[in-house]
Scaffold this active site. Structure first.
Site, PDB file in Angstrom:
ATOM      1  N   HIS A   1      43.733 -40.077 -63.551  1.00 16.84           N
ATOM      2  CA  HIS A   1      44.723 -40.111 -62.487  1.00 16.84           C
ATOM      3  C   HIS A   1      44.028 -40.003 -61.130  1.00 16.84           C
ATOM      4  O   HIS A   1      42.819 -39.770 -61.051  1.00 16.84           O
ATOM      5  CB  HIS A   1      45.739 -38.967 -62.645  1.00 16.84           C
ATOM      6  CG  HIS A   1      45.149 -37.604 -62.523  1.00 16.84           C
ATOM      7  ND1 HIS A   1      44.690 -36.902 -63.610  1.00 16.84           N
ATOM      8  CD2 HIS A   1      44.938 -36.817 -61.452  1.00 16.84           C
ATOM      9  CE1 HIS A   1      44.223 -35.738 -63.213  1.00 16.84           C
ATOM     10  NE2 HIS A   1      44.359 -35.654 -61.889  1.00 16.84           N
ATOM     11  N   ALA A   2      44.809 -40.163 -60.080  1.00 16.98           N
ATOM     12  CA  ALA A   2      44.366 -39.932 -58.701  1.00 16.98           C
ATOM     13  C   ALA A   2      45.434 -39.092 -58.019  1.00 16.98           C
ATOM     14  O   ALA A   2      46.548 -38.958 -58.533  1.00 16.98           O
ATOM     15  CB  ALA A   2      44.178 -41.253 -57.964  1.00 16.98           C
TER      16      ALA A   2
END
Length: 135
Positions: free
Chosen positions: A48-49
């Site tokens: 994820h970011a």
């Protein structure tokens, strides 16, 4: 890429070292601390970011690899020292893998948990990056 290895202050002693993390030792105000442990060596974490969150990852015990991507370049950083942290700024995709037996990953975050800050799909991440670059 907007990442940096940072030294964790330590107090050296013949009986063992003490790593010190307190207000002023991180490049942001700490709002959340958590850790990953008992991770199977074949597991992949992250994926994820964050839109605004900034984090420091520290291998408190053992080692693991952090794969980073900002849509311009990719980088792999191996964390294996408890006195070195990896500062990951916002809008960087991260994946953690190759955990050694007994690895513990400490995460220090600039904000409390907010699901709205996560980008969990890589195609959505690419679209987000393109959008913020055109602003």
């Amino acid at each position: 890429m907007n990442i940096e290895l940072i030294d964790i202050p330590k107090i050296g002693n013949v009986l063992g070292n003490i790593g010190v993390i307190e207000n002023g030792t991180m490049p942001f105000e700490m709002k959340r601390v958590y850790y990953l442990y008992d991770i199977p060596s074949s597991a992949k974490r992250g994926g994820h970011a964050h839109k605004s969150l900034v984090q420091v990852l520290i291998a408190i015990s053992g080692s693991f690899d952090v794969l980073l991507n900002d849509d311009v370049s990719e980088r792999k950083v191996t964390l294996n020292k408890p006195n070195v942290g990896l500062l990951i700024n916002n809008n960087i995709w991260r994946e953690l893998e190759n955990f050694s037996s007994g690895a513990v990953c400490l995460v220090i975050a600039s904000a409390v948990y907010d699901e709205e800050d996560y980008i969990r799909d890589y195609d959505d991440y690419l679209n987000h990056i393109k959008t913020i670059r055109t602003l």
